[in-house]
Design a protein around this motif. Structure first.
Motif, PDB file in Angstrom:
ATOM      1  N   TRP A   1       0.857  -1.186   0.000  1.00  0.00           N
ATOM      2  CA  TRP A   1       0.000   0.000   0.000  1.00  0.00           C
ATOM      3  C   TRP A   1       0.895   1.239   0.000  1.00  0.00           C
ATOM      4  CZ3 TRP A   1       0.228   3.473   4.103  1.00  0.00           C
ATOM      5  CH2 TRP A   1       0.906   3.032   5.240  1.00  0.00           C
ATOM      6  N   TRP A   2       0.278   2.383  -0.258  1.00  0.00           N
ATOM      7  CA  TRP A   2       1.023   3.638  -0.342  1.00  0.00           C
ATOM      8  C   TRP A   2       0.260   4.764   0.326  1.00  0.00           C
ATOM      9  CZ3 TRP A   2      -0.679   0.929  -4.681  1.00  0.00           C
ATOM     10  CH2 TRP A   2      -1.882   1.385  -5.226  1.00  0.00           C
ATOM     11  N   PHE A   3       0.995   5.842   0.607  1.00  0.00           N
ATOM     12  CA  PHE A   3       0.401   7.053   1.149  1.00  0.00           C
ATOM     13  C   PHE A   3       0.015   7.992   0.004  1.00  0.00           C
ATOM     14  CE2 PHE A   3       0.979  11.188   3.607  1.00  0.00           C
ATOM     15  CZ  PHE A   3      -0.268  11.113   4.191  1.00  0.00           C
ATOM     16  N   HIS A   4       1.000   8.465  -0.756  1.00  0.00           N
ATOM     17  CA  HIS A   4       0.741   9.281  -1.941  1.00  0.00           C
ATOM     18  C   HIS A   4       1.505   8.709  -3.120  1.00  0.00           C
ATOM     19  CE1 HIS A   4      -0.204  12.673   1.004  1.00  0.00           C
ATOM     20  NE2 HIS A   4      -1.319  12.407   0.376  1.00  0.00           N
ATOM     21  N   LEU A   5       1.081   9.094  -4.316  1.00  0.00           N
ATOM     22  CA  LEU A   5       1.696   8.573  -5.536  1.00  0.00           C
ATOM     23  C   LEU A   5       2.453   9.655  -6.293  1.00  0.00           C
ATOM     24  CD1 LEU A   5      -1.274   6.361  -6.756  1.00  0.00           C
ATOM     25  CD2 LEU A   5       0.867   5.580  -5.717  1.00  0.00           C
ATOM     26  N   ARG A   6       3.520   9.233  -6.966  1.00  0.00           N
ATOM     27  CA  ARG A   6       4.356  10.110  -7.773  1.00  0.00           C
ATOM     28  C   ARG A   6       4.545   9.477  -9.147  1.00  0.00           C
ATOM     29  NH1 ARG A   6       2.684  12.932  -4.212  1.00  0.00           N
ATOM     30  NH2 ARG A   6       3.858  13.395  -2.321  1.00  0.00           N
ATOM     31  N   ARG A   7       4.629  10.332 -10.167  1.00  0.00           N
ATOM     32  CA  ARG A   7       4.757   9.873 -11.546  1.00  0.00           C
ATOM     33  C   ARG A   7       6.095  10.319 -12.128  1.00  0.00           C
ATOM     34  NH1 ARG A   7       0.602  11.747 -16.341  1.00  0.00           N
ATOM     35  NH2 ARG A   7       1.821  10.980 -18.115  1.00  0.00           N
ATOM     36  N   CYS A   8       6.853   9.386 -12.668  1.00  0.00           N
ATOM     37  CA  CYS A   8       8.101   9.721 -13.336  1.00  0.00           C
ATOM     38  C   CYS A   8       7.762  10.496 -14.602  1.00  0.00           C
ATOM     39  CB  CYS A   8       8.881   8.454 -13.678  1.00  0.00           C
ATOM     40  SG  CYS A   8      10.395   8.776 -14.615  1.00  0.00           S
ATOM     41  N   ALA A   9       8.345  11.673 -14.755  1.00  0.00           N
ATOM     42  CA  ALA A   9       8.061  12.526 -15.903  1.00  0.00           C
ATOM     43  C   ALA A   9       8.861  12.108 -17.140  1.00  0.00           C
ATOM     44  CB  ALA A   9       8.339  13.985 -15.558  1.00  0.00           C
TER      45      ALA A   9
ATOM     46  N   GLY B   1      -3.890   4.368   0.038  1.00  0.00           N
ATOM     47  CA  GLY B   1      -4.579   3.384  -0.784  1.00  0.00           C
ATOM     48  C   GLY B   1      -3.668   2.221  -1.116  1.00  0.00           C
ATOM     49  N   PRO B   2      -4.196   1.287  -1.850  1.00  0.00           N
ATOM     50  CA  PRO B   2      -5.559   1.225  -2.350  1.00  0.00           C
ATOM     51  C   PRO B   2      -6.503   0.624  -1.317  1.00  0.00           C
ATOM     52  CG  PRO B   2      -4.349  -0.623  -3.221  1.00  0.00           C
ATOM     53  CD  PRO B   2      -3.373   0.189  -2.389  1.00  0.00           C
ATOM     54  N   ALA B   3      -7.768   0.777  -1.560  1.00  0.00           N
ATOM     55  CA  ALA B   3      -8.788   0.249  -0.653  1.00  0.00           C
ATOM     56  C   ALA B   3      -8.552  -1.244  -0.423  1.00  0.00           C
ATOM     57  CB  ALA B   3     -10.180   0.480  -1.231  1.00  0.00           C
ATOM     58  N   GLY B   4      -8.679  -1.644   0.825  1.00  0.00           N
ATOM     59  CA  GLY B   4      -8.558  -3.047   1.177  1.00  0.00           C
ATOM     60  C   GLY B   4      -7.156  -3.519   1.512  1.00  0.00           C
ATOM     61  N   ARG B   5      -6.132  -2.703   1.251  1.00  0.00           N
ATOM     62  CA  ARG B   5      -4.763  -3.131   1.542  1.00  0.00           C
ATOM     63  C   ARG B   5      -4.075  -2.266   2.587  1.00  0.00           C
ATOM     64  NH1 ARG B   5      -3.105  -3.999  -4.493  1.00  0.00           N
ATOM     65  NH2 ARG B   5      -1.574  -2.386  -4.012  1.00  0.00           N
ATOM     66  N   VAL B   6      -4.729  -1.239   3.077  1.00  0.00           N
ATOM     67  CA  VAL B   6      -4.112  -0.324   4.044  1.00  0.00           C
ATOM     68  C   VAL B   6      -4.398  -0.831   5.460  1.00  0.00           C
ATOM     69  CG1 VAL B   6      -4.022   2.056   4.856  1.00  0.00           C
ATOM     70  CG2 VAL B   6      -4.470   1.589   2.436  1.00  0.00           C
ATOM     71  N   PRO B   7      -3.347  -1.063   6.257  1.00  0.00           N
ATOM     72  CA  PRO B   7      -3.578  -1.542   7.626  1.00  0.00           C
ATOM     73  C   PRO B   7      -4.228  -0.462   8.493  1.00  0.00           C
ATOM     74  CG  PRO B   7      -1.251  -1.072   7.274  1.00  0.00           C
ATOM     75  CD  PRO B   7      -1.927  -0.887   5.950  1.00  0.00           C
ATOM     76  N   GLU B   8      -4.931  -0.902   9.525  1.00  0.00           N
ATOM     77  CA  GLU B   8      -5.605   0.045  10.419  1.00  0.00           C
ATOM     78  C   GLU B   8      -4.629   1.015  11.071  1.00  0.00           C
ATOM     79  OE1 GLU B   8      -8.476  -1.402  13.220  1.00  0.00           O
ATOM     80  OE2 GLU B   8      -9.191  -2.922  11.796  1.00  0.00           O
ATOM     81  N   ASP B   9      -3.432   0.557  11.383  1.00  0.00           N
ATOM     82  CA  ASP B   9      -2.435   1.410  12.032  1.00  0.00           C
ATOM     83  C   ASP B   9      -1.446   1.997  11.018  1.00  0.00           C
ATOM     84  OD1 ASP B   9      -1.093  -0.921  11.388  1.00  0.00           O
ATOM     85  OD2 ASP B   9      -0.014  -1.028  13.295  1.00  0.00           O
ATOM     86  N   TRP B  10      -1.944   2.311   9.827  1.00  0.00           N
ATOM     87  CA  TRP B  10      -1.097   2.757   8.705  1.00  0.00           C
ATOM     88  C   TRP B  10      -0.202   3.941   9.054  1.00  0.00           C
ATOM     89  CZ3 TRP B  10      -1.666   7.713   6.927  1.00  0.00           C
ATOM     90  CH2 TRP B  10      -2.879   8.367   7.215  1.00  0.00           C
ATOM     91  N   ALA B  11      -0.681   4.889   9.857  1.00  0.00           N
ATOM     92  CA  ALA B  11       0.095   6.088  10.164  1.00  0.00           C
ATOM     93  C   ALA B  11       1.409   5.745  10.886  1.00  0.00           C
ATOM     94  CB  ALA B  11      -0.731   7.060  10.996  1.00  0.00           C
ATOM     95  N   ARG B  12       1.452   4.643  11.590  1.00  0.00           N
ATOM     96  CA  ARG B  12       2.677   4.234  12.292  1.00  0.00           C
ATOM     97  C   ARG B  12       3.771   3.789  11.324  1.00  0.00           C
ATOM     98  NH1 ARG B  12       1.616   0.907  17.623  1.00  0.00           N
ATOM     99  NH2 ARG B  12       3.862   1.037  17.396  1.00  0.00           N
TER     100      ARG B  12
END
Length: 117
Positions: free
Chosen positions: A27-35, A102-113
């Motif tokens: 899972w990820w927090f934010h996404l980045r795109r290689c230009a 995200g993505p939905a369904g793969r982020v753990p409840e304690d994701w911020a840790r």
């Protein structure tokens, strides 16, 4: 921006999520795109930091946010932020209904840790 030859505005993004995280069920927090090549990777706050790993592997220094409403670019080689840059091939962000993190369904409840600060 100094080396805009490294940016290819015609290349579409590789998908709607981090390529490597999707491969391993992560899972990820934010996404980045290689230009340069369109690779979608997760940001440096994400557990796996695939966008910066892509830069270290390929030398593709310019990324653009792949978050809805964000148009900024980052140059890893100069450690510099640019508020805007060339228009890239669509889509310019992940789908708006894709949650953050995200993505939905793969982020753990304690994701911020798990975030890198």
């Amino acid at each position: 921006m100094t080396d805009t030859d490294a940016i290819d505005p015609s290349v579409p993004p590789s998908g709607t999520g981090c390529v490597e995280c999707d491969t391993v069920g992560g899972w990820w927090f934010h996404l980045r795109r290689c230009a340069t090549c369109g690779h979608i990777g997760c940001c440096d706050s994400s557990p796996a930091q695939h966008a910066s790993a892509h830069y270290k592997t390929t030398g593709h220094a310019f990324i653009r946010s792949f978050e809805p409403g964000e148009e900024w670019f980052w140059d890893f080689s100069a450690d510099e932020l640019y508020e805007s840059g060339p228009e890239l091939a669509p889509p310019v962000a992940h789908p708006e209904d894709q949650p953050v993190p995200g993505p939905a369904g793969r982020v753990p409840e304690d994701w911020a840790r798990s975030l890198h600060r």
